[in-house]
Design a protein around this motif. Structure first.
Motif, short mmCIF file in Angstrom:
data_model
loop_
_atom_site.label_atom_id
_atom_site.label_comp_id
_atom_site.label_asym_id
_atom_site.label_seq_id
_atom_site.Cartn_x
_atom_site.Cartn_y
_atom_site.Cartn_z
N ASN A 279 0.84 -1.21 0.00
CA ASN A 279 0.00 0.00 0.00
C ASN A 279 0.88 1.25 0.00
O ASN A 279 0.62 2.20 -0.74
N LEU A 280 1.92 1.21 0.83
CA LEU A 280 2.84 2.34 0.91
C LEU A 280 3.50 2.58 -0.45
O LEU A 280 3.64 3.72 -0.90
N ARG A 281 3.87 1.50 -1.12
CA ARG A 281 4.49 1.63 -2.44
C ARG A 281 3.53 2.33 -3.40
O ARG A 281 3.92 3.17 -4.20
N GLN A 282 2.24 1.99 -3.28
CA GLN A 282 1.26 2.58 -4.20
C GLN A 282 1.04 4.07 -3.91
O GLN A 282 0.83 4.86 -4.82
N VAL A 283 1.08 4.43 -2.62
CA VAL A 283 0.95 5.85 -2.28
C VAL A 283 2.16 6.60 -2.84
O VAL A 283 2.02 7.67 -3.43
N CYS A 284 3.35 6.02 -2.64
CA CYS A 284 4.57 6.68 -3.09
C CYS A 284 4.61 6.76 -4.61
O CYS A 284 5.03 7.77 -5.18
N LEU A 285 4.16 5.69 -5.25
CA LEU A 285 4.12 5.71 -6.71
C LEU A 285 3.23 6.84 -7.20
O LEU A 285 3.58 7.59 -8.11
N PHE A 286 2.10 6.99 -6.53
CA PHE A 286 1.21 8.08 -6.93
C PHE A 286 1.89 9.43 -6.74
O PHE A 286 1.82 10.30 -7.60
N LYS A 287 2.56 9.60 -5.61
CA LYS A 287 3.24 10.88 -5.33
C LYS A 287 4.27 11.21 -6.41
O LYS A 287 4.32 12.32 -6.92
N VAL A 288 5.09 10.19 -6.72
CA VAL A 288 6.15 10.41 -7.70
C VAL A 288 5.56 10.65 -9.09
O VAL A 288 5.99 11.55 -9.82
N ALA A 289 4.53 9.87 -9.45
CA ALA A 289 3.88 10.06 -10.75
C ALA A 289 3.24 11.45 -10.83
O ALA A 289 3.33 12.14 -11.84
N ASN A 290 2.62 11.84 -9.73
CA ASN A 290 1.95 13.15 -9.67
C ASN A 290 2.96 14.29 -9.83
O ASN A 290 2.73 15.24 -10.56
N GLU A 291 4.09 14.12 -9.13
CA GLU A 291 5.13 15.16 -9.24
C GLU A 291 5.69 15.26 -10.65
O GLU A 291 6.10 16.34 -11.08
N SER A 292 5.69 14.13 -11.35
CA SER A 292 6.21 14.18 -12.72
C SER A 292 5.10 14.56 -13.72
O SER A 292 5.27 14.44 -14.92
N GLY A 293 3.94 14.96 -13.19
CA GLY A 293 2.87 15.44 -14.06
C GLY A 293 2.05 14.34 -14.71
O GLY A 293 1.27 14.61 -15.62
N ARG A 294 2.20 13.11 -14.24
CA ARG A 294 1.42 12.02 -14.83
C ARG A 294 0.73 11.17 -13.75
O ARG A 294 0.97 9.97 -13.64
N PRO A 295 -0.14 11.81 -12.95
CA PRO A 295 -0.77 11.09 -11.84
C PRO A 295 -1.56 9.86 -12.30
O PRO A 295 -1.73 8.92 -11.54
N TRP A 296 -2.04 9.88 -13.55
CA TRP A 296 -2.88 8.77 -14.04
C TRP A 296 -2.13 7.46 -14.17
O TRP A 296 -2.74 6.42 -14.34
N LEU A 297 -0.78 7.49 -14.05
CA LEU A 297 -0.03 6.23 -14.12
C LEU A 297 -0.38 5.29 -12.96
O LEU A 297 -0.17 4.09 -13.03
N TRP A 298 -0.93 5.88 -11.88
CA TRP A 298 -1.37 5.03 -10.76
C TRP A 298 -2.32 3.94 -11.25
O TRP A 298 -2.23 2.80 -10.83
N TRP A 299 -3.26 4.30 -12.13
CA TRP A 299 -4.24 3.32 -12.64
C TRP A 299 -3.54 2.21 -13.40
O TRP A 299 -3.92 1.04 -13.29
N ASP A 300 -2.51 2.56 -14.19
CA ASP A 300 -1.77 1.54 -14.93
C ASP A 300 -1.03 0.62 -13.96
O ASP A 300 -1.05 -0.60 -14.09
N TYR A 301 -0.39 1.25 -12.97
CA TYR A 301 0.40 0.45 -12.04
C TYR A 301 -0.49 -0.53 -11.27
O TYR A 301 -0.19 -1.73 -11.19
N VAL A 302 -1.56 -0.02 -10.72
CA VAL A 302 -2.41 -0.86 -9.87
C VAL A 302 -3.01 -2.03 -10.66
O VAL A 302 -3.05 -3.16 -10.18
N THR A 303 -3.44 -1.77 -11.88
CA THR A 303 -4.02 -2.87 -12.66
C THR A 303 -2.94 -3.85 -13.09
O THR A 303 -3.12 -5.06 -13.02
N ASP A 304 -1.77 -3.34 -13.51
CA ASP A 304 -0.68 -4.24 -13.91
C ASP A 304 -0.18 -5.08 -12.73
O ASP A 304 0.05 -6.27 -12.85
N PHE A 305 -0.03 -4.40 -11.58
CA PHE A 305 0.46 -5.11 -10.39
C PHE A 305 -0.49 -6.24 -10.02
O PHE A 305 -0.06 -7.35 -9.70
N ALA A 306 -1.79 -5.97 -10.07
CA ALA A 306 -2.77 -6.99 -9.70
C ALA A 306 -2.68 -8.20 -10.62
O ALA A 306 -2.82 -9.34 -10.19
N ILE A 307 -2.41 -7.94 -11.90
CA ILE A 307 -2.35 -9.05 -12.85
C ILE A 307 -1.01 -9.78 -12.75
O ILE A 307 -0.96 -11.01 -12.73
N ARG A 308 0.08 -9.02 -12.63
CA ARG A 308 1.40 -9.64 -12.70
C ARG A 308 1.95 -10.11 -11.36
O ARG A 308 2.83 -10.96 -11.33
#
Ligand SMILES: *[C@@H]1O[C@H](CO)[C@@H](O)[C@H](O)[C@H]1NC(C)=O
Ligand SMILES: *[C@@H]1O[C@H](CO)[C@@H](O)[C@H](O)[C@H]1NC(C)=O
Ligand SMILES: *[C@@H]1O[C@H](CO)[C@@H](O)[C@H](O)[C@H]1NC(C)=O
Length: 427
Positions: A279-308
């Motif tokens: 969960n912490l990794r997902q919060v941090c991923l969102f923070k880093v993605a958001n800072e880089s101007g691409r907050p929507w990558l959270w959706w890609d990460y969460v769906t990919d992580f669940a599958i892989r």
């Protein structure tokens, strides 16, 4: 103290027993006639059925001669609520008690009612009507409830019955337009979720929602229509138990951030602390993605992580997560730095902020969706959620996706909400 007690109870029993307060989401009910009842009243939106966010419905209230609690099939009594072509829809008034709210709604729907009002049977603050637990929740009909449902006070119920019994026609508007505030041309919404993928149908339906909603969420975010923030619930270990096996296996940072064991079994599979770390990794991923101007990558990460990286394939770990992060082109070092050291006897600023946000928002249900600072009620279904988000835009500022036909049509009801508290009642 309440927090500590809640956590302790969560340990002893399952998630389901965690105590919490709920914000009851209200919609307004306008009585148009008779004059003696004219006015605006409060009603509470249920956790199932389809609240017509952004819409309203006018109808004639019927309190049938028999089956007042709507626990039986109306056709047994030769009662039907189908309105004449061109006639006003029928809104059934039923009494609380004897059977689940879901069964009342289902019987009303089958008999042709357009909505159901349940009159409380005692004088009390409005509660949230919920689905039955366990085996009764899986009853197929629950998934098929598509009419809106609202709870009204005993006082209002009694007044309506009195008017009807003296031969008056009671017309009401049910109004959901103000259920969500819509102050501007951007909707802020939060999704309280969990990376745990082993909690059965509840986790599956949560993931199914993320999967289905991803496309539209990413478009809304990229075009600046929404500001989305994911959130994760953690609990803390009461001080007296920090050295106990429970806290060591379920918590990180020396008892500061905990999650329940995925299988409720300490001897096998992953532990609560593994869930907290992901969960912490997902919060941090969102923070880093958001800072880089691409907050929507959270959706890609969460769906990919669940599958892989599912728990059942024993891939719910850092190595697998890091591969997904790299494939998305995100800065792994920044994410690791944000996560800090889970073994340190120190606060983690990111998780501390999540805990503060949870307490502030009084979030205790997983998953919870908060739209423009209000808790969303209803099914976790792509169409229903999009409709609620669309209702959060000021008129004329809503994006094109909100104006398409499928938003206005009647939506199939699917999914289930994991309720982690007891203040919602199901009968
Ligand atoms: C819940 O389901 C069980 C088994 O299907 C059934 O026997 C029971 O009557 C149900 N309870 C209610 C209150 O409907
Ligand atoms: C619920 O809806 C599904 C799909 O429309 C249908 O196949 C099923 O028979 C319905 N179940 C009940 C109990 O009406
Ligand atoms: C994401 O970025 C926006 C714009 O830079 C900022 O306002 C917002 O607070 C950020 N959200 C989080 C959770 O960091």
């Amino acid at each position: 103290m309440r927090e500590k007690l809640g956590f302790f109870i969560c340990f002893l029993y399952l998630w389901g027993s965690c105590y919490g307060r709920f914000v009851v989401e209200k919609s307004s009910l306008h009585v148009k006639s008779p004059d003696s009842l004219k006015g605006v009243y409060e009603s509470a939106i249920s956790n199932f059925g389809v609240p017509q966010y952004g819409g309203r419905m006018i109808g004639t209230v019927v309190y049938p001669k028999a089956n007042h609690k709507a626990c039986k099939i109306f056709s047994e009594f030769d009662i039907s609520f189908k309105s004449m072509p061109g006639g006003m829809p029928t809104i059934l008034l039923a009494d609380r008690g004897d059977c689940f709210f879901t069964l009342k709604a289902w019987n009303a729907q089958k008999a042709g009612a357009a909505a159901i009002l349940v009159a409380d049977d005692k004088v009390e603050p409005l509660i949230i009507m919920d689905t039955p637990e366990e085996e009764n929740a899986s009853a197929e009909y629950v998934q098929n409830i598509s009419i809106p449902l609202a709870l009204i006070s005993k006082t209002l119920g009694d007044s309506i019955k009195k008017a009807l019994s003296s031969g008056e026609m009671v017309n009401i508007y049910l109004d959901w337009r103000e259920s969500l505030p819509h102050p501007d041309e951007r909707v802020e919404y939060e999704f309280w979720t969990n990376s745990n993928d082993e909690c059965g149908p509840k986790c599956d339906s949560q993931m199914e929602f993320v999967h289905n909603f991803k496309g539209v969420a990413q478009i809304l975010e990229q075009k600046g229509y929404t500001q989305f923030t994911p959130h994760y619930i953690t609990w803390y270990c009461p001080e007296a138990f920090i050295l106990s096996k429970q806290c060591r296996l379920q918590c990180i940072n020396h008892g500061r951030y905990c999650a329940p064991d995925p299988e409720q079994d300490f001897s096998r599979g992953y532990d609560g602390k593994d869930v907290v770390v992901q969960n912490l990794r997902q919060v941090c991923l969102f923070k880093v993605a958001n800072e880089s101007g691409r907050p929507w990558l959270w959706w890609d990460y969460v769906t990919d992580f669940a599958i892989r990286c599912p728990m059942k394939e024993k891939k719910y770990n850092k190595e697998c997560a890091d591969r997904v992060i790299k494939s998305l082109g995100l800065n792994l070092k920044k994410i690791d730095k944000c996560m800090g050291d889970p073994n340190a006897d120190a606060e983690n600023p990111v998780l501390k902020a999540e805990q503060d946000a949870r307490i502030r928002g009084d979030v205790i249900i997983l998953p919870t969706l908060v739209i423009n600072n209000r808790q969303y009620r209803g099914e976790l279904d792509k169409g229903a959620v999009l409709k609620a988000i669309c209702a959060g835009f000021q008129k004329t500022t809503e994006p094109a996706v909100c104006l398409s036909a499928d938003i206005t049509m009647n939506l199939a009801v699917r999914g289930n909400i994991e309720v982690q508290g007891r203040k919602t009642l199901n009968l």
